[in-house]
Design a protein around this motif. Structure first.
Motif, PDB file in Angstrom:
ATOM      1  N   THR A  61       8.164  -1.646 -23.917  1.00  0.00           N
ATOM      2  CA  THR A  61       8.017  -1.271 -25.325  1.00  0.00           C
ATOM      3  C   THR A  61       6.553  -1.379 -25.774  1.00  0.00           C
ATOM      4  OG1 THR A  61       8.628  -3.480 -26.141  1.00  0.00           O
ATOM      5  CG2 THR A  61      10.401  -1.842 -25.965  1.00  0.00           C
ATOM      6  N   VAL A  62       5.721  -0.671 -25.028  1.00  0.00           N
ATOM      7  CA  VAL A  62       4.284  -0.650 -25.259  1.00  0.00           C
ATOM      8  C   VAL A  62       3.866   0.815 -25.371  1.00  0.00           C
ATOM      9  CG1 VAL A  62       2.054  -1.145 -24.163  1.00  0.00           C
ATOM     10  CG2 VAL A  62       3.886  -2.803 -24.018  1.00  0.00           C
ATOM     11  N   ASN A  63       2.841   1.075 -26.155  1.00  0.00           N
ATOM     12  CA  ASN A  63       2.323   2.432 -26.315  1.00  0.00           C
ATOM     13  C   ASN A  63       1.904   2.994 -24.954  1.00  0.00           C
ATOM     14  OD1 ASN A  63       0.377   4.589 -26.781  1.00  0.00           O
ATOM     15  ND2 ASN A  63       0.413   3.936 -28.925  1.00  0.00           N
ATOM     16  N   PRO A  64       2.282   4.232 -24.639  1.00  0.00           N
ATOM     17  CA  PRO A  64       1.903   4.835 -23.356  1.00  0.00           C
ATOM     18  C   PRO A  64       0.383   4.851 -23.122  1.00  0.00           C
ATOM     19  CG  PRO A  64       3.480   6.235 -24.498  1.00  0.00           C
ATOM     20  CD  PRO A  64       3.119   5.132 -25.432  1.00  0.00           C
ATOM     21  N   ASN A  65      -0.406   4.960 -24.190  1.00  0.00           N
ATOM     22  CA  ASN A  65      -1.860   4.939 -24.042  1.00  0.00           C
ATOM     23  C   ASN A  65      -2.352   3.612 -23.469  1.00  0.00           C
ATOM     24  OD1 ASN A  65      -2.109   7.539 -25.074  1.00  0.00           O
ATOM     25  ND2 ASN A  65      -2.331   6.800 -27.178  1.00  0.00           N
ATOM     26  N   THR A  66      -1.653   2.534 -23.790  1.00  0.00           N
ATOM     27  CA  THR A  66      -2.008   1.213 -23.266  1.00  0.00           C
ATOM     28  C   THR A  66      -1.781   1.168 -21.760  1.00  0.00           C
ATOM     29  OG1 THR A  66      -1.389   0.203 -25.375  1.00  0.00           O
ATOM     30  CG2 THR A  66      -1.519  -1.263 -23.476  1.00  0.00           C
ATOM     31  N   ILE A  67      -0.645   1.701 -21.321  1.00  0.00           N
ATOM     32  CA  ILE A  67      -0.331   1.741 -19.891  1.00  0.00           C
ATOM     33  C   ILE A  67      -1.350   2.625 -19.179  1.00  0.00           C
ATOM     34  CG2 ILE A  67       1.417   2.295 -18.156  1.00  0.00           C
ATOM     35  CD1 ILE A  67       2.279   0.060 -20.156  1.00  0.00           C
ATOM     36  N   GLN A  68      -1.642   3.784 -19.774  1.00  0.00           N
ATOM     37  CA  GLN A  68      -2.590   4.717 -19.177  1.00  0.00           C
ATOM     38  C   GLN A  68      -3.968   4.076 -19.036  1.00  0.00           C
ATOM     39  OE1 GLN A  68      -1.741   7.814 -17.977  1.00  0.00           O
ATOM     40  NE2 GLN A  68      -3.750   7.679 -17.071  1.00  0.00           N
ATOM     41  N   LYS A  69      -4.380   3.312 -20.031  1.00  0.00           N
ATOM     42  CA  LYS A  69      -5.683   2.633 -19.993  1.00  0.00           C
ATOM     43  C   LYS A  69      -5.721   1.625 -18.839  1.00  0.00           C
ATOM     44  CE  LYS A  69      -8.929   0.180 -22.975  1.00  0.00           C
ATOM     45  NZ  LYS A  69      -9.184  -0.328 -24.327  1.00  0.00           N
ATOM     46  N   ALA A  70      -4.638   0.883 -18.666  1.00  0.00           N
ATOM     47  CA  ALA A  70      -4.562  -0.101 -17.572  1.00  0.00           C
ATOM     48  C   ALA A  70      -4.608   0.617 -16.223  1.00  0.00           C
ATOM     49  CB  ALA A  70      -3.289  -0.932 -17.694  1.00  0.00           C
ATOM     50  N   TYR A  71      -3.850   1.691 -16.070  1.00  0.00           N
ATOM     51  CA  TYR A  71      -3.838   2.437 -14.823  1.00  0.00           C
ATOM     52  C   TYR A  71      -5.219   3.024 -14.516  1.00  0.00           C
ATOM     53  CZ  TYR A  71       1.263   2.356 -13.982  1.00  0.00           C
ATOM     54  OH  TYR A  71       2.554   1.979 -13.680  1.00  0.00           O
ATOM     55  N   PRO A 100       0.832  -1.209   0.000  1.00  0.00           N
ATOM     56  CA  PRO A 100       0.000   0.000   0.000  1.00  0.00           C
ATOM     57  C   PRO A 100       0.867   1.260   0.000  1.00  0.00           C
ATOM     58  CG  PRO A 100      -0.862  -1.585   1.568  1.00  0.00           C
ATOM     59  CD  PRO A 100       0.454  -2.128   1.079  1.00  0.00           C
ATOM     60  N   ASP A 101       0.433   2.229  -0.787  1.00  0.00           N
ATOM     61  CA  ASP A 101       1.091   3.521  -0.945  1.00  0.00           C
ATOM     62  C   ASP A 101       2.438   3.448  -1.671  1.00  0.00           C
ATOM     63  OD1 ASP A 101      -1.030   4.938   0.319  1.00  0.00           O
ATOM     64  OD2 ASP A 101      -0.244   4.284   2.255  1.00  0.00           O
ATOM     65  N   GLU A 102       2.803   2.288  -2.200  1.00  0.00           N
ATOM     66  CA  GLU A 102       4.024   2.172  -2.995  1.00  0.00           C
ATOM     67  C   GLU A 102       3.775   2.787  -4.371  1.00  0.00           C
ATOM     68  OE1 GLU A 102       6.851  -1.339  -4.899  1.00  0.00           O
ATOM     69  OE2 GLU A 102       5.644  -1.781  -3.125  1.00  0.00           O
ATOM     70  N   GLN A 103       4.737   3.545  -4.848  1.00  0.00           N
ATOM     71  CA  GLN A 103       4.579   4.207  -6.141  1.00  0.00           C
ATOM     72  C   GLN A 103       4.821   3.220  -7.277  1.00  0.00           C
ATOM     73  OE1 GLN A 103       6.904   7.750  -6.701  1.00  0.00           O
ATOM     74  NE2 GLN A 103       5.720   8.351  -8.503  1.00  0.00           N
ATOM     75  N   LEU A 104       3.934   3.277  -8.265  1.00  0.00           N
ATOM     76  CA  LEU A 104       4.083   2.463  -9.464  1.00  0.00           C
ATOM     77  C   LEU A 104       4.979   3.206 -10.451  1.00  0.00           C
ATOM     78  CD1 LEU A 104       0.366   1.374  -9.945  1.00  0.00           C
ATOM     79  CD2 LEU A 104       2.245  -0.058  -9.186  1.00  0.00           C
ATOM     80  N   PRO A 105       5.585   2.485 -11.397  1.00  0.00           N
ATOM     81  CA  PRO A 105       6.387   3.178 -12.412  1.00  0.00           C
ATOM     82  C   PRO A 105       5.506   4.161 -13.196  1.00  0.00           C
ATOM     83  CG  PRO A 105       6.671   0.789 -12.551  1.00  0.00           C
ATOM     84  CD  PRO A 105       5.577   1.044 -11.578  1.00  0.00           C
ATOM     85  N   SER A 106       6.088   5.246 -13.621  1.00  0.00           N
ATOM     86  CA  SER A 106       5.324   6.216 -14.405  1.00  0.00           C
ATOM     87  C   SER A 106       4.904   5.575 -15.727  1.00  0.00           C
ATOM     88  CB  SER A 106       6.173   7.458 -14.681  1.00  0.00           C
ATOM     89  OG  SER A 106       7.179   7.147 -15.629  1.00  0.00           O
ATOM     90  N   VAL A 107       3.910   6.173 -16.350  1.00  0.00           N
ATOM     91  CA  VAL A 107       3.418   5.664 -17.631  1.00  0.00           C
ATOM     92  C   VAL A 107       4.565   5.629 -18.640  1.00  0.00           C
ATOM     93  CG1 VAL A 107       1.887   6.160 -19.575  1.00  0.00           C
ATOM     94  CG2 VAL A 107       1.034   6.360 -17.234  1.00  0.00           C
ATOM     95  N   ARG A 108       5.336   6.698 -18.703  1.00  0.00           N
ATOM     96  CA  ARG A 108       6.456   6.760 -19.663  1.00  0.00           C
ATOM     97  C   ARG A 108       7.508   5.702 -19.380  1.00  0.00           C
ATOM     98  NH1 ARG A 108       7.795  13.085 -20.214  1.00  0.00           N
ATOM     99  NH2 ARG A 108       6.037  13.622 -21.531  1.00  0.00           N
TER     100      ARG A 108
END
Length: 127
Positions: free
Chosen positions: A46-56, A31-39
């Motif tokens: 090697t995935v489109n940033p929009n894909t990561i953003q959608k998952a988040y 809990p409260d651990e930071q996830l890697p940024s979208v970028r």
């Protein structure tokens, strides 16, 4: 941190959602651990940033993570209200899956063994 199967028929964002949920449930992500940024995650996988953003976004909608503007995304603490809602969702899904398992011939013993296996995985994740 995450391994995705690009040849899978399952969309990448769904694979990412499952992996993060699994890591939260097994205590790998606290809990409260930071996830890697979208970028960052986008370049690592090697995935489109929009894909990561959608998952988040989906994980945030489901209550697994929260975002702070300008700071990033973090693992959400599982409070009693979230656990209660999640328990009801999972209860319904389990009933559906168990009915299907019974239909396919799973015995009570086999289903119990699966439950014990899940308990063991939880204990291993806590250590």
């Amino acid at each position: 941190m995450f391994e995705l199967d690009i040849r899978s028929r399952k969309p990448i964002y769904e694979q990412l959602i499952e992996k993060i949920k699994e890591m939260v449930i097994h205590g790998v992500l606290q809990p409260d651990e930071q996830l890697p940024s979208v970028r960052t995650l986008s370049s690592q996988l090697t995935v489109n940033p929009n894909t990561i953003q959608k998952a988040y976004r989906e994980l945030e909608r489901e209550g697994y993570i929260y975002s702070l503007q300008g700071k990033g995304s973090f693992v959400a603490p599982l409070g009693p209200e979230l656990r209660g809602g999640k328990k009801n969702e999972i209860r319904e899904e389990l009933l559906r899956l168990m009915a299907e398992a019974v239909f396919l011939g799973f015995t009570e013993h086999e289903i119990g063994a699966l439950y014990r296996q899940a308990l063991e995985q939880k204990k291993e994740g806590e250590q």
